[in-house]
Design an enzyme around this catalytic site. Structure first.
Site, PDB file in Angstrom:
ATOM      1  CD  GLU A  44      53.365  30.705  41.330  1.00  7.34           C
ATOM      2  OE1 GLU A  44      53.763  29.955  40.232  1.00  7.34           O
ATOM      3  OE2 GLU A  44      53.768  30.083  42.595  1.00  7.34           O
ATOM      4  CB  CYS A  75      49.600  28.350  34.446  1.00  2.00           C
ATOM      5  SG  CYS A  75      49.547  27.748  35.894  1.00  2.00           S
TER       6      CYS A  75
HETATM    7  P1  NAD Z   1      45.525  38.867  34.542  1.00  3.09           P
HETATM    8  O1  NAD Z   1      46.595  38.874  34.618  1.00  3.09           O
HETATM    9  O2  NAD Z   1      44.472  39.195  33.753  1.00  3.09           O
HETATM   10  O3  NAD Z   1      44.656  38.707  35.632  1.00  3.09           O
HETATM   11  C1  NAD Z   1      45.164  38.149  37.100  1.00  3.09           C
HETATM   12  C2  NAD Z   1      45.259  39.112  38.386  1.00  3.09           C
HETATM   13  O4  NAD Z   1      45.644  40.110  38.198  1.00  3.09           O
HETATM   14  C3  NAD Z   1      43.363  39.637  38.400  1.00  3.09           C
HETATM   15  O5  NAD Z   1      42.728  39.270  39.396  1.00  3.09           O
HETATM   16  C4  NAD Z   1      43.180  40.339  37.774  1.00  3.09           C
HETATM   17  O6  NAD Z   1      42.706  41.571  38.209  1.00  3.09           O
HETATM   18  C5  NAD Z   1      44.678  41.530  38.503  1.00  3.09           C
HETATM   19  N1  NAD Z   1      45.442  42.716  37.908  1.00  3.09           N
HETATM   20  C6  NAD Z   1      45.976  42.708  36.457  1.00  3.09           C
HETATM   21  N2  NAD Z   1      46.803  43.539  36.490  1.00  3.09           N
HETATM   22  C7  NAD Z   1      47.312  44.047  37.712  1.00  3.09           C
HETATM   23  C8  NAD Z   1      47.923  44.965  38.050  1.00  3.09           C
HETATM   24  N3  NAD Z   1      48.260  45.760  36.725  1.00  3.09           N
HETATM   25  N4  NAD Z   1      47.973  45.355  39.167  1.00  3.09           N
HETATM   26  C9  NAD Z   1      47.358  44.496  40.100  1.00  3.09           C
HETATM   27  N5  NAD Z   1      46.337  43.915  39.603  1.00  3.09           N
HETATM   28  C10 NAD Z   1      46.747  43.365  38.239  1.00  3.09           C
HETATM   29  O7  NAD Z   1      45.793  37.055  34.054  1.00  3.09           O
HETATM   30  P2  NAD Z   1      44.068  36.425  33.606  1.00  3.09           P
HETATM   31  O8  NAD Z   1      43.710  36.410  32.693  1.00  3.09           O
HETATM   32  O9  NAD Z   1      43.247  36.003  34.992  1.00  3.09           O
HETATM   33  O10 NAD Z   1      44.542  34.167  33.530  1.00  3.09           O
HETATM   34  C11 NAD Z   1      45.725  33.935  32.586  1.00  3.09           C
HETATM   35  C12 NAD Z   1      46.823  33.952  32.819  1.00  3.09           C
HETATM   36  O11 NAD Z   1      47.482  33.530  34.528  1.00  3.09           O
HETATM   37  C13 NAD Z   1      47.769  33.484  32.293  1.00  3.09           C
HETATM   38  O12 NAD Z   1      48.338  34.308  31.652  1.00  3.09           O
HETATM   39  C14 NAD Z   1      48.584  31.905  32.672  1.00  3.09           C
HETATM   40  O13 NAD Z   1      49.605  31.248  32.594  1.00  3.09           O
HETATM   41  C15 NAD Z   1      48.256  32.490  33.996  1.00  3.09           C
HETATM   42  N6  NAD Z   1      48.224  31.595  35.479  1.00  3.09           N
HETATM   43  C16 NAD Z   1      49.143  31.415  36.049  1.00  3.09           C
HETATM   44  C17 NAD Z   1      49.436  30.544  36.856  1.00  3.09           C
HETATM   45  C18 NAD Z   1      50.647  30.072  37.942  1.00  3.09           C
HETATM   46  O14 NAD Z   1      51.017  29.428  38.651  1.00  3.09           O
HETATM   47  N7  NAD Z   1      51.647  30.380  37.440  1.00  3.09           N
HETATM   48  C19 NAD Z   1      47.940  30.371  37.202  1.00  3.09           C
HETATM   49  C20 NAD Z   1      47.348  30.395  36.705  1.00  3.09           C
HETATM   50  C21 NAD Z   1      47.103  31.645  35.683  1.00  3.09           C
END
Ligand code: NAD
Length: 510
Positions: A263, A297
């Site tokens: 997601e 998102c």
């Molecule tokens: P982010 O990608 O920085 O982090 C999200 C999560 O992934 C965190 O828990 C982080 O620690 C983990 N993570 C990051 N890199 C990783 C890796 N290589 N391996 C494993 N885990 C890893 O995102 P954010 O800044 O917390 O959130 C904002 C983003 O999330 C925006 O792009 C938003 O659109 C998206 N989002 C999408 C949805 C959806 O349902 N499509 C919902 C909410 C947020």
């Protein structure tokens, strides 16, 4: 007081600790992870993070619990989720407080996020009696063909800061009734609300007699997430976050033939046609674009307005943007709280710089307020930018409140512009012309996982499947039949006759 009088970090820390106490959670204090609040941008407390070894132990515990949980009758699994739902109802205010302190959401949205968790509990409890398979007509005499859905295993849930609790609940409640066990790696930016949610599941498990290992929490940055991603005992990795994260996680899980449910980011647009109700459209656009300080998102990032209504619409939006109360998210009157960090504000400014270099005109917003009162926080005025065309910066997701306005002449042109971005999460059209609405929803209309009519792009209900296409990752969570991603399907052919008949009339011996 007004919205611009900010609470002190000490009072926010007290408020968070009081909520955690009422929920019944003790914080594992330490020095390797920091809980902070975007309201002042300052540190609340230091926490102990989970080591890679401890993450492995959490997976082992969840895998052990799976062995009994998978044969627990689904309605009995539902009882755990029912109990969790009751605890969430009881602690709705406490959890909303933690969401506001850690993610900066305004009160009404924080309460809404907890409501969404309660709603998915209700849904999942019902689902626990509806994990239906099909019976299929067999081509052979005396045979029955059926499919059975079985629990999958350990589900690793990785979640983002901006829906620090609801996204976890969509995954966890459905996974639990499906007979899976869960290891959760929340965002490193929101450890306190995660501790509260985990504490409530533990209480619920104890109350209904479920094994404690059905749910484990691991705290830390992406390296802890990577431990789940690479662990072959984790059958499904459900990861919510940026497209960058999904690009790393997807192939790593695929390389070990695990399942991934992604997601990821969105770049959501609304088309406003000449027949649109502009009052309704303005209201919807302001909520979708400026609500949650542009950090959903599904936040509206592109407005594709017909040339004949663009100026009128821009006038209304500019006026509405100027009146948006920005500030303390705990204050009743606030509509726009802080960005998650000052870094997010820098990213907003960089995007505006690129948009202006591309010929964009900043119509309103983009400034930083309350910088003196809270130098470590970032309160941004939502920005509205008129763009001459859909340049590369418009095609990117900037996780901040910027709405780009583009104009169109024909609906075909609007739909082409709409779909010409890498992401495919949410979309909507404002129109009173049924032909335009249906065209937007048709196979050659919006290419998104969510396509709406006369409402904005954000604020989905839990009853539908949630997710998007292309760089949004393709996953679906929450309602409808999204539960299937959390189970494995077995096709059963049962011969209740006396002879062996081969399919496709194949003959072999006899
Ligand atoms: P982010 O990608 O920085 O982090 C999200 C999560 O992934 C965190 O828990 C982080 O620690 C983990 N993570 C990051 N890199 C990783 C890796 N290589 N391996 C494993 N885990 C890893 O995102 P954010 O800044 O917390 O959130 C904002 C983003 O999330 C925006 O792009 C938003 O659109 C998206 N989002 C999408 C949805 C959806 O349902 N499509 C919902 C909410 C947020």
């Amino acid at each position: 007081s007004d919205t611009t009088t900010l609470p002190s970090t000490d009072s926010l820390r007290e408020r968070a600790l009081a909520s955690l106490r009422r929920v019944g959670v003790t914080v594992p204090e330490g020095a390797d992870l920091t809980a902070r609040t975007p309201i002042t941008g300052e540190t609340l407390l230091g926490l102990k993070a989970t080591t890679r070894d401890e993450a492995g132990e959490a997976v082992a515990a969840a895998a052990a619990a799976f062995r009994t949980w998978r044969t627990t009758p689904p309605p009995a699994r539902g009882a755990l989720v029912r109990c969790l739902g009751e605890l969430l109802r009881r602690h709705q205010d406490d959890l909303a407080d933690l969401i506001t302190v850690e993610a900066g959401k305004i009160r009404s949205e924080a309460l809404g996020e907890v409501q969404e968790m309660i709603d998915i509990c209700d849904f999942a409890v019902g689902l626990s009696r509806q994990l239906y398979g099909r019976t299929i007509a067999s081509e052979r005499v005396g045979h029955r063909l059926a499919e059975t859905w079985h629990p999958l295993g350990v589900v690793g849930v990785i979640s983002a800061f901006n829906f620090p609790a609801a996204v976890w609940s969509w995954n966890t409640t459905v996974a639990l009734v499906c007979g899976d066990t869960v290891v959760w790696k929340p965002s490193e930016l929101t450890p306190l609300i995660s501790l509260a949610c985990h504490g409530l599941v533990e209480r619920a498990a104890e109350e209904v007699g479920a094994p404690a290992g059905v749910h484990r929490l691991v705290l830390g940055d992406r390296t802890v997430g990577e431990a789940l991603v690479d662990d072959s005992r984790v059958a499904l990795v459900s990861a919510t976050g940026s497209t960058r994260m999904g690009r790393e996680v997807g192939p790593r899980v695929a390389a070990r033939f695990g399942r991934a449910l992604l997601e990821l980011g969105g770049n959501n647009a609304s088309v406003v046609t000449p027949s649109a109700d502009l009052d309704l459209a303005t209201h919807a656009v302001v909520f979708a674009a400026a609500g949650t300080a542009g950090q959903r998102c599904t936040t509206l990032r592109r407005l594709i307005a017909h040339r004949n209504v663009a100026d009128e619409l821009i006038g209304r939006l500019t006026a509405a943007y100027r009146r948006l109360p920005i500030g303390d998210p705990f204050h009743e009157g606030t509509l726009v709280g802080p960005l998650i960090s000052t870094g997010a504000y820098d990213i907003l400014r960089q995007a505006l710089g690129r948009a202006e270099a591309d010929g964009g005109e900043l119509l309103v917003g983009g400034g930083r307020v309350l910088a003196d009162a809270a130098p470590h926080a970032a309160y941004a005025e939502p920005a509205l930018v008129r763009m001459p065309e859909q340049t590369p910066i418009v095609r990117e997701e900037t996780f901040a409140p910027i709405l780009y306005v583009l104009t169109y002449d024909t609906l075909d042109e609007a739909i082409a512009l709409h779909n010409d971005v890498p992401q495919g999460l949410s979309s909507s059209i404002f129109t009173r012309d049924q032909r335009e609405a249906e065209r937007f929803l048709a196979a050659d209309g919006s290419d998104c996982g969510i396509a709406n009519v006369n409402i904005g792009t954000s604020g989905a209900e839990i009853g539908g499947a949630f997710g998007g296409e292309k760089a949004t990752g393709g996953g679906r969570e929450s309602g409808s039949d999204a539960w299937r991603a959390y189970m494995r399907r077995a096709t059963n052919t049962i011969n209740y006759g006396d002879t062996l008949t081969l399919a496709q009339n194949v003959r072999f011996l006899g």
